[in-house]
Design a protein around this motif. Structure first.
Motif, PDB file in Angstrom:
ATOM      1  N   GLY A 118       0.787  -1.221   0.000  1.00  0.00           N
ATOM      2  CA  GLY A 118       0.000   0.000   0.000  1.00  0.00           C
ATOM      3  C   GLY A 118       0.820   1.273   0.000  1.00  0.00           C
ATOM      4  N   ALA A 119       2.152   1.154  -0.072  1.00  0.00           N
ATOM      5  CA  ALA A 119       3.019   2.333  -0.031  1.00  0.00           C
ATOM      6  C   ALA A 119       2.801   3.230  -1.247  1.00  0.00           C
ATOM      7  CB  ALA A 119       4.480   1.908   0.053  1.00  0.00           C
ATOM      8  N   MET A 149      -5.133   6.805  -5.314  1.00  0.00           N
ATOM      9  CA  MET A 149      -4.855   6.595  -3.899  1.00  0.00           C
ATOM     10  C   MET A 149      -5.866   5.676  -3.225  1.00  0.00           C
ATOM     11  SD  MET A 149      -2.048   8.044  -3.502  1.00  0.00           S
ATOM     12  CE  MET A 149      -1.149   8.965  -4.759  1.00  0.00           C
ATOM     13  N   CYS A 150      -6.915   5.308  -3.934  1.00  0.00           N
ATOM     14  CA  CYS A 150      -7.932   4.405  -3.372  1.00  0.00           C
ATOM     15  C   CYS A 150      -7.831   2.979  -3.909  1.00  0.00           C
ATOM     16  CB  CYS A 150      -9.333   4.947  -3.660  1.00  0.00           C
ATOM     17  SG  CYS A 150      -9.713   6.485  -2.794  1.00  0.00           S
ATOM     18  N   LEU A 151      -6.959   2.743  -4.885  1.00  0.00           N
ATOM     19  CA  LEU A 151      -6.858   1.417  -5.490  1.00  0.00           C
ATOM     20  C   LEU A 151      -6.170   0.429  -4.561  1.00  0.00           C
ATOM     21  CD1 LEU A 151      -5.811   2.325  -9.152  1.00  0.00           C
ATOM     22  CD2 LEU A 151      -8.076   1.637  -8.334  1.00  0.00           C
ATOM     23  N   CYS A 174       1.067  -2.889  -8.273  1.00  0.00           N
ATOM     24  CA  CYS A 174       1.550  -1.533  -8.037  1.00  0.00           C
ATOM     25  C   CYS A 174       1.059  -0.699  -9.214  1.00  0.00           C
ATOM     26  CB  CYS A 174       3.072  -1.497  -7.944  1.00  0.00           C
ATOM     27  SG  CYS A 174       3.720   0.115  -7.440  1.00  0.00           S
ATOM     28  N   TRP A 175       0.282   0.341  -8.937  1.00  0.00           N
ATOM     29  CA  TRP A 175      -0.384   1.091  -9.988  1.00  0.00           C
ATOM     30  C   TRP A 175       0.316   2.418 -10.265  1.00  0.00           C
ATOM     31  CZ3 TRP A 175      -3.403  -2.123 -12.269  1.00  0.00           C
ATOM     32  CH2 TRP A 175      -4.128  -3.074 -11.550  1.00  0.00           C
ATOM     33  N   ALA A 176       0.280   2.823 -11.523  1.00  0.00           N
ATOM     34  CA  ALA A 176       0.820   4.126 -11.919  1.00  0.00           C
ATOM     35  C   ALA A 176       0.059   4.616 -13.137  1.00  0.00           C
ATOM     36  CB  ALA A 176       2.307   4.022 -12.235  1.00  0.00           C
ATOM     37  N   PHE A 177      -0.077   5.920 -13.256  1.00  0.00           N
ATOM     38  CA  PHE A 177      -0.665   6.535 -14.441  1.00  0.00           C
ATOM     39  C   PHE A 177       0.405   7.149 -15.346  1.00  0.00           C
ATOM     40  CE2 PHE A 177      -4.755   7.510 -11.830  1.00  0.00           C
ATOM     41  CZ  PHE A 177      -5.189   6.206 -12.014  1.00  0.00           C
ATOM     42  N   SER A 178       1.566   7.477 -14.768  1.00  0.00           N
ATOM     43  CA  SER A 178       2.659   8.070 -15.536  1.00  0.00           C
ATOM     44  C   SER A 178       3.982   7.494 -15.062  1.00  0.00           C
ATOM     45  CB  SER A 178       2.697   9.599 -15.365  1.00  0.00           C
ATOM     46  OG  SER A 178       1.661  10.241 -16.073  1.00  0.00           O
ATOM     47  N   LYS A 198      -8.784  -4.997   1.592  1.00  0.00           N
ATOM     48  CA  LYS A 198      -9.354  -5.729   0.468  1.00  0.00           C
ATOM     49  C   LYS A 198     -10.298  -4.805  -0.280  1.00  0.00           C
ATOM     50  CE  LYS A 198      -9.283 -10.047   3.125  1.00  0.00           C
ATOM     51  NZ  LYS A 198     -10.126 -11.139   3.697  1.00  0.00           N
ATOM     52  N   HIS A 199     -10.687  -5.222  -1.487  1.00  0.00           N
ATOM     53  CA  HIS A 199     -11.750  -4.486  -2.148  1.00  0.00           C
ATOM     54  C   HIS A 199     -12.845  -5.453  -2.584  1.00  0.00           C
ATOM     55  CE1 HIS A 199      -9.693  -4.699  -6.410  1.00  0.00           C
ATOM     56  NE2 HIS A 199     -10.240  -5.826  -6.074  1.00  0.00           N
ATOM     57  N   ALA A 200     -14.048  -4.900  -2.705  1.00  0.00           N
ATOM     58  CA  ALA A 200     -15.212  -5.715  -3.041  1.00  0.00           C
ATOM     59  C   ALA A 200     -16.264  -4.816  -3.670  1.00  0.00           C
ATOM     60  CB  ALA A 200     -15.766  -6.393  -1.788  1.00  0.00           C
ATOM     61  N   ASP A 201     -17.312  -5.472  -4.181  1.00  0.00           N
ATOM     62  CA  ASP A 201     -18.478  -4.773  -4.710  1.00  0.00           C
ATOM     63  C   ASP A 201     -18.088  -3.733  -5.762  1.00  0.00           C
ATOM     64  OD1 ASP A 201     -21.207  -4.431  -4.874  1.00  0.00           O
ATOM     65  OD2 ASP A 201     -21.277  -2.857  -3.364  1.00  0.00           O
TER      66      ASP A 201
END
Length: 558
Positions: A22-23, A369-371, A339-343, A478-481
């Motif tokens: 989550g960093a 920041m919510c992913l 690990c997510w990035a847009f740029s 975790k994520h759901a729904d």
């Protein structure tokens, strides 16, 4: 400078053994961050001087792109000495100062390791190409020509043309997935693996907290050198130059993505483990990126994180597309960590790539920041910088020079950081000729200009990062729904007994929200609001987000 030396916002995860989970990781492209000696090129001393600014963003770690000894034909991604600093960036002592300063500020330090290939000026390659009888003769991928003298197979280079280069000394071809001056190492040779693990140990002993692993899925090639099959035109969805580069006409089953790679990754994880270090791998594959990410991060003995290119795409992702990606990750990488990035330094800045308004940039920043996963942001992204227009006469990137003008290369996202509006170079350098020109369009968005503007994008990033840091449900949960309602994407993040409902309108018109039942408290990157009934959040305006938190005391009505 006083304004950017403020204390960081929110709690840090530096004492957490899983600090990486989550960093928020800030990528520094050292050539363009801060020049400390006036030669027009950013350096390690410049990075150390600007670390208080990075800390003020609430960042958890920095990732520094390569600074090793290199002929710089691919700007450091062609390594000539893995265990030293190129003089243009400073010295090992300067790097030690970066480590010391970062750790004092509570920042982890990750460095970019390029293990799949070296420069042709690396001593290993100089020895290997002398003859077939040298000590390191098998350290690179050598192959005899076909009877007609042509390359051993149909593999292509990302930079154009065949992936094979003839070498008259050995009367053989050598493999190069990138420039001809970047020969690929032979991971089927045990001594190569041990040498690279020693490189990792060298930097871990020096105090680094982890690695960004360049082209992690390129390490191992097919030992039989089988031809890659053709890729159907409708599947040619590469992020970089998809139409002009013939590399995108192949399905790369044999030149990369080999299952043998997993054994080496386990060895690397074992080396990192005693140091509490973490790695994020770059998975360069347009078709199987998420699948490979899942493979490489499964369990506890491989890599901690990997990123694919789904959100580094050319076309702005819709609510439906983002939901598809998140659901695919759940299917293919349920036991892994993205690990997510847009740029980043390889793609056009997303503000320009997706033609985002100011409001859209803010919503995408909040979404990032919510992913579920960890997050990388690229220097200047927090300023909302657009892609710089670099003329061909100033171009440095070999990729852009090769495919100009259909593809202008990567220099537009690599221009110098804009710190203030004074002078020609915006506080980056005192040189009259920085290595790339400072974008005049960027000056109005400099750090100094935005520090004095409470509504600036910079402060929105600070608030969004602080929100993630303050709520474990956003950082580690975790994520759901996962739902899509027109242009609205929504999902729920949960950690222990806390839930956060996240909704984003990624469209130009107001849209309905499928809000959750019950009583929630509203969160936003701007300010928290008091308890409200979930039913009151029924629609979002264009480019608006809404975060709701449900905590035990709200559920109990206290």
């Amino acid at each position: 400078m006083n304004k950017i030396e403020k204390q960081p916002l929110g709690p840090r995860m530096t004492d957490d053994p899983e600090w990486w989970r989550g960093a928020v990781i800030y990528q520094i492209y050292p050539r363009s961050f801060q020049d400390s000696n006036g030669d027009g090129i950013g350096d390690l001393a410049g990075i150390a001087a600007r670390l208080p600014y990075i800390s003020s963003l609430g960042i958890d770690a920095i990732w520094i792109s390569p600074f090793f000894t290199s002929p710089m034909k691919d700007f450091g991604y062609d390594v000539a000495d893995y265990c030293d600093v190129d003089p243009m960036f400073g010295t090992l002592g300067d790097f030690d100062q970066v480590i010391e300063t970062a750790h004092e500020l509570g920042l982890k330090v990750m460095i970019d390791l390029v293990m799949s290939h070296t420069s042709d000026q690396h001593p290993w390659f100089s020895n290997s190409r002398k003859s077939r009888d040298e000590e390191r003769s098998n350290w690179y991928v050598w192959a005899d020509p076909k009877p007609d003298g042509t390359p051993p197979n149909n593999w292509l280079s990302i930079f154009g043309g065949s992936a094979w280069q003839w070498d008259a000394r050995r009367e053989q071809y050598y493999l190069h997935n990138f420039l001809t001056s970047q020969p690929d190492l032979n991971f089927h040779e045990p001594a190569v693996q041990e040498a690279l693990l020693d490189v990792a140990r060298f930097w871990l002993e020096r105090g680094v907290d982890g690695f960004r692993l360049d082209t992690i899925n390129f390490y191992t090639h097919d030992a039989q050198l089988r031809d890659n099959p053709a890729l159907a035109p409708e599947k040619r969805n590469a992020t970089i130059a998809p139409s002009v580069n013939p590399y995108n006409h192949q399905e790369h089953l044999y030149s990369k993505n080999r299952p043998e790679n997993l054994a080496f990754l386990r060895k690397l994880r074992a080396v990192m483990e005693p140091y509490g270090a973490a790695a994020v791998g770059e998975v360069g594959d347009a078709q199987r990126g998420l699948e490979i990410m899942g493979q490489y991060t499964a369990g506890t003995d491989l890599m901690q994180m990997c990123y694919a290119f789904e959100f580094l795409c050319a076309v702005q992702p819709t609510a439906t597309r983002i939901a598809e990606v998140l659901q695919t990750v759940d299917e293919l990488a349920a036991d892994g960590w993205a690990c997510w990035a847009f740029s980043n330094h390889d793609v056009m800045r997303h503000a320009s790539r997706w033609n985002l308004s100011d409001a859209a940039q803010r919503v995408f920043a909040t979404l990032l920041m919510c992913l579920r996963g960890s997050v990388c942001i690229y220097q200047g992204e927090e300023l909302g910088l657009p892609e710089a227009d670099v003329p061909f006469s100033a171009l440095q990137d070999p990729y852009g020079i090769e495919f100009w003008p259909e593809f202008k290369g990567r220099d537009g996202c690599r221009t110098p950081m804009v710190w203030d509006q004074s002078g020609e170079n915006a506080g980056f350098s005192t040189s009259n000729t920085p290595w790339l020109p400072v974008s005049k369009e960027h000056l109005k968005s400099s750090v100094a200009a935005q520090e004095d503007a409470p509504d600036a994008v910079l402060h929105h990033y600070r608030r969004a990062i602080a929100l993630r840091s303050e709520h474990p449900a956003l950082a580690k949960g975790k994520h759901a729904d996962i739902q899509v309602n027109g242009t609205v994407l929504s999902f729920i993040r949960t950690y222990e007994d806390v839930a956060i409902f996240c909704a984003f309108n990624l469209g130009e018109e107001p849209a309905e929200v499928n809000q959750p039942a019950g009583t929630w408290r509203k969160l936003s990157p701007d300010q928290p609001l008091g308890p409200i009934a979930g039913a009151e959040i029924s629609r979002l305006e264009a480019w608006q987000s809404c975060l709701l938190i449900r905590e035990p005391q709200l559920t109990k009505g206290t």
